[in-house]
Design an enzyme around this catalytic site. Structure first.
Site, mmCIF file in Angstrom:
data_model
loop_
_atom_site.group_PDB
_atom_site.id
_atom_site.type_symbol
_atom_site.label_atom_id
_atom_site.label_comp_id
_atom_site.label_asym_id
_atom_site.label_seq_id
_atom_site.Cartn_x
_atom_site.Cartn_y
_atom_site.Cartn_z
ATOM 1 N N ASP A 96 0.789 -1.123 0.088
ATOM 2 C CA ASP A 96 -0.071 -0.020 0.096
ATOM 3 C C ASP A 96 0.868 1.372 -0.195
ATOM 4 O O ASP A 96 1.463 1.468 1.130
ATOM 5 C CB ASP A 96 -0.873 -0.184 1.274
ATOM 6 C CG ASP A 96 -1.843 1.154 1.404
ATOM 7 O OD1 ASP A 96 -1.912 2.114 0.301
ATOM 8 O OD2 ASP A 96 -2.291 1.571 2.423
ATOM 9 N N ASP A 117 -1.887 5.690 -5.242
ATOM 10 C CA ASP A 117 -2.569 4.848 -4.197
ATOM 11 C C ASP A 117 -2.511 3.432 -4.549
ATOM 12 O O ASP A 117 -3.751 2.962 -4.758
ATOM 13 C CB ASP A 117 -3.573 5.261 -3.494
ATOM 14 C CG ASP A 117 -3.584 4.611 -2.111
ATOM 15 O OD1 ASP A 117 -3.092 3.774 -1.865
ATOM 16 O OD2 ASP A 117 -4.766 5.356 -1.390
#
Lengths: 442, 48
Positions: A36, A223
């Site tokens: 992430d 992201d």
């Protein structure tokens, strides 16, 4: 750190689609994690997690079975909107492929909020963001990879195989880029705010038409831990209208059009500074840069008269959006009547914040492309790339890859470019030169 | 795995979007908005 926690808090990890395997400890205990770029901590469930059902459905770290475990014990907590992951810090070796990062601090989670992580297909999260947003000021895995000299170049890159069936998902490459996974050259933009992989982005186009809202610049975050693309309601509403996505009817928006539409249009045509219009018509106050809500709660509902004179936060926001929409229509030389009709239509397509919008699967081929301007280059997404299909055959449903997220200034307006975007554009995270690069993925 | 080019590659697995995760996502969305809205000044007022 509360000031920096908002973006992480808003993440919906349930929709994340891509996972990889890491090992923690000696011998390595295996965990499936989301890589992430929108957070900076590593956490996995702890064997000391007794009271959260989610822990019983996932792999748990057993420090007693690792010869390289280092006790820390400091408590840790990360907020995720619906609750928080809490536990304590520990240290151990972390295996990434053939590499072993020594003495890595991570969180052993002893409490996971019920519904959020219960159904999750992953055990934990490995954050690849900057140390500035690391909870507990812990050195992230990525920093230790670089510090311990385990990779040639301080760069990592993502390739998501969008065309794969469930199972084969792509690759994260530490130390550089794999030339087999992209074509042409990457377009690089500098990181503008260390913490997230944040950069400046320009206008967003639907087909060939400008949406205007980001023409003066918006912030964006690359992201990998977010599935969809999230952006300002003003733009997402326009996209929804063009692709026929379901939306919410906003009476506040309609009231603004009915009562103030002509007035707003007249002010735009008389060259009034757009950012001042909503305060001039009495729906917002002006803070020197843009309209801000007066802060009076609305009493408008289906049975009450919108002309009662009380205005809401929603009416201020609706007015600000209407100004942008009207500017675009005026640029296209539309008549006043057609502009007001169009804005009224948009009022019926407002996305639910952070929610999904359904579209007709049969219409995908006729939907327009949506393009993002990054580093003066245009990055186009075709409808088959931004529409997600859930289920098969007659049971198939189609959902838009766009969702609404309104982050106010100074941090916003903000776009979060998740897997839908990174699947189409191979993404390089260049830590050495503090820049992000995009090139068409193969 | 480590290759001759010095790059470390980690394969990713893909999970199909399914109803379970969408449902959980929607619950998260509802609860999250209620909790996070006032705290971070998110604009949710357009939902009628």
């Amino acid at each position: 750190n509360d000031e920096d926690a908002d973006i992480i808090s808003l993440k919906n990890y349930m929709n994340a689609q891509y996972f990889g395997e890491i090992g923690i400890g000696t011998p390595a205990q295996k965990f499936t994690v989301i890589f992430d770029t929108g957070s900076s901590n590593l956490w996995v469930p702890s064997s000391k997690c007794y009271f959260s059902i989610a822990c019983y459905f996932h792999s748990k770290y057993k420090s007693s079975q690792s010869s390289t475990y280092e006790k820390n014990g400091k408590t840790a907590e990360i907020h995720y909107g619906t609750g928080s992951i809490s536990g304590f810090f520990s240290g151990d070796h972390v295996a990434l492929g053939d590499l072993v990062v020594k003495d890595q601090d991570f969180i052993e989670a002893t409490r996971e909020p019920g519904v959020t992580f219960l159904a999750a297909k992953f055990d934990g999260i490995l954050g690849l963001g900057f140390k500035e947003i690391s909870v507990g000021d812990v050195t992230p895995v990525w920093y230790n990879l670089v510090k311990q000299g385990l990779i040639k170049e301080p760069v990592f890159s993502f390739w998501f195989n969008r065309n794969a069936e469930e199972g084969e998902g792509g690759e994260i490459v530490f130390g550089g880029v794999d030339p087999n996974h992209y074509e042409g050259d990457h377009v690089y933009v500098p990181v503008t705010q260390k913490g997230y992989w944040q950069f400046n982005m320009g206008d967003v186009l639907i087909g060939d038409e400008s949406t205007g809202f980001c023409a003066g610049g918006c912030a964006a975050i690359a992201d990998s831990g977010t599935s969809l693309i999230a952006g300002p309601t003003t733009v997402i509403t326009e996209i929804n209208q063009k692709i026929g996505a379901s939306g919410v009817v906003s009476q506040e928006c309609k009231a603004v059009v009915a009562q103030y539409g002509q007035q707003i249009l007249a002010k735009l045509m008389s060259q009034t500074q757009p950012s001042k219009i909503c305060s001039q018509v009495g729906l917002c106050t002006f803070d020197g840069t843009h309209g801000v809500s007066i802060g009076i709660e609305s009493v408008i509902n289906e049975n009450e008269d919108a002309s009662a004179g009380l205005h809401s936060d929603g009416m201020c926001h609706a007015c600000e959006m209407a100004v942008v929409w009207m500017q675009n229509q005026l640029r296209l030389n539309q008549t006043q009547e057609s502009i007001l009709n169009y804005i009224n239509e948009l009022c019926e397509r407002l996305p639910s914040p952070m929610g999904e919008s359904s579209v007709d699967c049969a219409s995908v081929a006729s939907m327009p492309s949506v393009s993002f301007t990054i580093g003066d280059k245009t990055f186009e997404l075709k409808p088959e790339q931004y529409i997600l299909k859930v289920g098969q055959g007659t049971a198939a449903q189609c959902i838009s890859g766009f969702t609404a997220l309104d982050v106010p200034p100074p941090r916003g307006p903000l776009w979060i470019l998740g897997d839908v975007f990174m699947g189409v554009y191979h993404t390089v995270f260049d830590y050495g030169n503090l820049r992000v690069g995009f090139a068409p993925a193969t | 795995s480590a290759a001759a080019d010095g790059l470390i590659r980690i394969g990713l697995r893909k999970k199909a979007l399914d109803e379970n995760s969408r449902l959980a996502g929607r619950l998260l969305e509802k609860e999250g908005k209620a909790l996070m809205g006032p705290r971070y000044g998110l604009r949710g007022g357009l939902e009628s």
